[in-house]
Scaffold this motif. Sequence first.
Motif, PDB file in Angstrom:
ATOM      1  N   TYR A 159      -7.846  -0.151  -3.381  1.00 48.79           N
ATOM      2  CA  TYR A 159      -6.855  -0.735  -2.478  1.00 48.79           C
ATOM      3  C   TYR A 159      -5.653   0.189  -2.448  1.00 48.79           C
ATOM      4  O   TYR A 159      -5.167   0.611  -3.504  1.00 48.79           O
ATOM      5  CB  TYR A 159      -6.441  -2.122  -2.979  1.00 48.79           C
ATOM      6  N   MET A 160      -5.199   0.542  -1.242  1.00 45.99           N
ATOM      7  CA  MET A 160      -4.073   1.473  -1.097  1.00 45.99           C
ATOM      8  C   MET A 160      -2.906   0.814  -0.379  1.00 45.99           C
ATOM      9  O   MET A 160      -3.099   0.128   0.638  1.00 45.99           O
ATOM     10  CB  MET A 160      -4.510   2.693  -0.294  1.00 45.99           C
ATOM     11  N   ILE A 161      -1.711   1.007  -0.913  1.00 51.50           N
ATOM     12  CA  ILE A 161      -0.512   0.540  -0.234  1.00 51.50           C
ATOM     13  C   ILE A 161       0.442   1.721  -0.034  1.00 51.50           C
ATOM     14  O   ILE A 161       0.664   2.515  -0.947  1.00 51.50           O
ATOM     15  CB  ILE A 161       0.177  -0.606  -1.019  1.00 51.50           C
ATOM     16  N   ASP A 162       0.966   1.828   1.179  1.00 55.10           N
ATOM     17  CA  ASP A 162       1.958   2.854   1.511  1.00 55.10           C
ATOM     18  C   ASP A 162       3.345   2.251   1.277  1.00 55.10           C
ATOM     19  O   ASP A 162       3.814   1.419   2.058  1.00 55.10           O
ATOM     20  CB  ASP A 162       1.778   3.276   2.971  1.00 55.10           C
ATOM     21  N   ALA A 163       3.990   2.671   0.195  1.00 60.40           N
ATOM     22  CA  ALA A 163       5.359   2.239  -0.101  1.00 60.40           C
ATOM     23  C   ALA A 163       6.355   3.347   0.196  1.00 60.40           C
ATOM     24  O   ALA A 163       7.534   3.232  -0.124  1.00 60.40           O
ATOM     25  CB  ALA A 163       5.468   1.805  -1.566  1.00 60.40           C
ATOM     26  N   GLY A 164       5.863   4.452   0.774  1.00 64.34           N
ATOM     27  CA  GLY A 164       6.749   5.542   1.164  1.00 64.34           C
ATOM     28  C   GLY A 164       7.506   5.199   2.430  1.00 64.34           C
ATOM     29  O   GLY A 164       8.720   5.393   2.521  1.00 64.34           O
ATOM     30  N   ARG A 165       6.810   4.671   3.412  1.00 67.10           N
ATOM     31  CA  ARG A 165       7.456   4.321   4.672  1.00 67.10           C
ATOM     32  C   ARG A 165       8.292   3.045   4.533  1.00 67.10           C
ATOM     33  O   ARG A 165       9.418   2.973   5.001  1.00 67.10           O
ATOM     34  CB  ARG A 165       6.399   4.153   5.764  1.00 67.10           C
ATOM     35  N   ASN A 166       7.689   2.013   3.927  1.00 67.41           N
ATOM     36  CA  ASN A 166       8.405   0.760   3.717  1.00 67.41           C
ATOM     37  C   ASN A 166       8.345   0.413   2.230  1.00 67.41           C
ATOM     38  O   ASN A 166       7.282   0.082   1.700  1.00 67.41           O
ATOM     39  CB  ASN A 166       7.776  -0.363   4.544  1.00 67.41           C
ATOM     40  N   PHE A 167       9.485   0.494   1.569  1.00 62.73           N
ATOM     41  CA  PHE A 167       9.562   0.282   0.124  1.00 62.73           C
ATOM     42  C   PHE A 167       9.105  -1.129  -0.238  1.00 62.73           C
ATOM     43  O   PHE A 167       9.415  -2.102   0.447  1.00 62.73           O
ATOM     44  CB  PHE A 167      10.995   0.494  -0.364  1.00 62.73           C
ATOM     45  N   PHE A 190      -1.657   4.363  -4.888  1.00 63.49           N
ATOM     46  CA  PHE A 190      -0.220   4.160  -4.667  1.00 63.49           C
ATOM     47  C   PHE A 190       0.357   5.361  -3.924  1.00 63.49           C
ATOM     48  O   PHE A 190       0.496   6.449  -4.474  1.00 63.49           O
ATOM     49  CB  PHE A 190       0.468   3.961  -6.019  1.00 63.49           C
ATOM     50  N   HIS A 191       0.701   5.142  -2.649  1.00 66.14           N
ATOM     51  CA  HIS A 191       1.214   6.193  -1.765  1.00 66.14           C
ATOM     52  C   HIS A 191       2.733   6.030  -1.679  1.00 66.14           C
ATOM     53  O   HIS A 191       3.229   5.097  -1.045  1.00 66.14           O
ATOM     54  CB  HIS A 191       0.566   6.027  -0.382  1.00 66.14           C
ATOM     55  N   PHE A 192       3.495   6.936  -2.305  1.00 68.05           N
ATOM     56  CA  PHE A 192       4.944   6.720  -2.412  1.00 68.05           C
ATOM     57  C   PHE A 192       5.794   7.892  -1.930  1.00 68.05           C
ATOM     58  O   PHE A 192       7.016   7.875  -2.097  1.00 68.05           O
ATOM     59  CB  PHE A 192       5.334   6.360  -3.853  1.00 68.05           C
ATOM     60  N   THR A 193       5.192   8.932  -1.367  1.00 66.58           N
ATOM     61  CA  THR A 193       5.988  10.005  -0.748  1.00 66.58           C
ATOM     62  C   THR A 193       5.570  10.138   0.705  1.00 66.58           C
ATOM     63  O   THR A 193       4.381  10.069   1.025  1.00 66.58           O
ATOM     64  CB  THR A 193       5.823  11.356  -1.464  1.00 66.58           C
ATOM     65  N   GLU A 194       6.543  10.333   1.568  1.00 70.90           N
ATOM     66  CA  GLU A 194       6.280  10.354   3.013  1.00 70.90           C
ATOM     67  C   GLU A 194       7.365  11.132   3.735  1.00 70.90           C
ATOM     68  O   GLU A 194       8.364  11.552   3.138  1.00 70.90           O
ATOM     69  CB  GLU A 194       6.231   8.919   3.559  1.00 70.90           C
TER      70      GLU A 194
END
Length: 654
Positions: A159-167, A190-194
Motif C-alpha cells: 500500500y502506497m501513500i503520497d505524503a509529499g504532495r499533501n502532508f 511511503f512517498h515523501f519527496t515531491e
Amino acid sequence: MIKRFLVLLLVLGINAGAQTAVKEKPSLIPLPQKLEWKNGQFALKNYKEIVVKNASLYQEAELLQKQLKELGLVVPIKKGVDNNSNQPKIVLELGKIETQDSTAEAYKLNIDVKAITIKGSGNSGVFYGLQTLKQLIGAANNVQACSITDWPAFSWRGYMIDAGRNFQPMDLLKQQIDVIAAYKLNIFHFHFTEDIAWRLESKLYPQLTNPETMIRNKGSFYTQNDLKELINYCKERHITLVPEIDMPGHSAAFKRAMKMDMQSDSGLVIVKNILNEFCDTFDVPYIHIGADEVKITNNNFLPEVIALLEKRGKKVIGWEPGGKFKESTIRQLWMEDATKVSANHNVKYIDSRHLYINHMDPLESVVSIFKGKIANLDKGNDAALGGTLCVWPDRRVSKPEDVFMQTAVYPAVLAFAERSWRGGGQPGWLTYVGLDGSKEVSVFKEFEHRLLNHKQRYFSKMPFPYQAQSHLKWQFYGPFNNQGDLSKQFYPQEATEIDTNKATLTAIGGTFILRHWWGPVVTGLIEKPEENTTWYASTKIWSDKDQLQNFWIGFNNISRSYGSDSPDEGTWDNRKSEVLVNGKLIAPPHWKQAGAKGNLELPLIDEGYEFREPTKVQLKKGWNTILVKLPVGSFKGKDWQNPEKWMFTVVPWL
C-alpha cells in the motif's frame, strides 16, 4: 415489515435462505485459502490462558492479550505447555504448514471447545492467524468452530501513500498502517519527496524542509525520529516500510532548496550524501528511487546512485517505465504491460498498473481491483513479487482526511487485500460488476456482502465511501445517433412505458463506464463505443412508502490527479447527461465551485458524489422507474486535464 423485507430481497436478487446462511458465519477478508466451518460456537471467556510454545512469539501473545482486554477479557500468558491444565486455552506455536508454497506467512487456525490453536510457519503467519481470529469473534464474544489453513498468493502486498504532495500527520499514517495490517498487507510504501515539497528531515541539509521551499502544507515534514517511529510501528505489525526518495525527477523542491538540479555534478554529490545519511540513520531493506517521468541529462546519475545503495546493502526499486536500471533493480510497473519486464526472468517486479485509485470512482475501484489479476498471474513467483495499491492525491486537499473520502481508500484496500492474498482474478481492467446472469456477478455479490459487513463493524468511525451495488439490474438501450446534438431525445425517453425486451443488454452494478478515457486498454460496458451517440439505462427501485430517498448520483467523477474543471451551474456534466425518476428530471447539485477552471491548487469540494451531500429523490410507494440519459459527442477531451470519461453512477443508500 415482513413484506418489505421479502421485497427488498427480491430487489437485491438474494435468496432469503442464502442470506440467512451468510449472516450465520463471520465475514472474513481476505477469505482464507482453505476454510471449513464446523458446528458450534464457543464463548471466548472460557479460554483461560494464552499458551506460548515458542519464546519468539511472546510479542504476538501480548498483542492477543491486548485485543482480548479491549473485549473485557483478562487472559494470562503462559510459556510452554501446562500438561496439568485441562481448561480451554489459546495456543500459539510455530511449525510446518502444508501449503502449495513454502512461506513464513502461512498459518493454520483451529477452533474447538478445548482450544483455539494458531500455528504459523513463521511469526508473521501467527500474526495473520490472529487477524483472522479477530474477525471470527462475533456477538457476545463468541467464536465459530472452524478449521483454516491459509497462505498468501503473493509475497508482496503493498500500500502506497503520497505524503509529499499533501502532508499526512503521524496519527493518520498509523491509522493506515493499522488497517493494512488487519487485512494482511505487508508493505507500506511511503512517498515523501515531491516537486511540491521535500518532507523528510536531513541533518546535513536542513534547508530541504524550510517552509519557503514548500508549495503546500508549508513547514510540515517528518523528523528523523518520526520515520524511525513509523518503521518500528510497521515492524511490530509484520510490515516492511519502503521509503521513496524520488530522483532525479519529481525533485523541484530539492532544486528550490539547494539552488541546483539533482543531475548536475554538484547535485549528484548532495544526493549521495543524503542517501548515505539515510542509510546511516534508518534500518530498512529497500529504498525506492522513483526515476520516472524525467529526462535523463546525466547518464552517470542512476548508475552511481544504484551502486551506492547496493554497496550499502539496500535493494533498489524504481518505477517502470522509468530510467535505465540494472537487472538487480526491482521494477514497479505503473504503465508498462509487463511483457517487457516479465520476459526477463532475472528482473523482479511489482505490479501497480490499474492500481492507482486516484483515477477511480469508489464503486469502480472496488469492482476493478477485486476482479483484476495482479501481474497477469494467479499467484506470484520469483520474479512477479505481487502488487502495490497506490494513493496519489495530486490535487491539493483542504484537510488530510479528505484524501480518504475523495479517493475511497479503505474500500479499495479491502478489495486489494482479498485479491493479493487470494490470488486469481480476471485479465484486464474491468470496471463494472458484470452482465446479468454471469458467474462473475454472483462471485462479486458474495464479496460485497463481506465488504459491507466490515464497513459496519470496523469502519464506523473512519471514512468508507461505498454503497451496495450488486443488487441493481440495469437495462441499456442504444446506440442512438445524436448527430452531435446532445440534447436530442430518443425512444426510451419518449415512451410512456419502456419495453425491456428492446434492451440491448442487461448489466449489474451502480457505476457504469461506457467508455473510459483510457479505452480500449480499460474495458468499459460498451464493446464498441461510438462518438456522437446516446445510450439510456433504466432500472426499477421499490419503496414501501412515499418518501425522500438518499442517492449517490454522478456523471463525471473527477480524477484527483488532474486539474479538471468543475461542472457548470445547472448541469451534471459537459455531456448534458440527465436522470429521471418516474418521468421527472432530477436537478443537479448547486455546485459550490460551478464552472471553476481546473487547477491542481484548487481543492475539490462537492464535485464527487461520494464527498458531497447525497441527492434526495422523491419515491412513490411501490415500484419507481429510473431512467438515465447518456449522450456523448467526441471522445477527445478538451485537454489532457479534462479527459472524457463517459459514465454514470446512480445508487440508493440502503
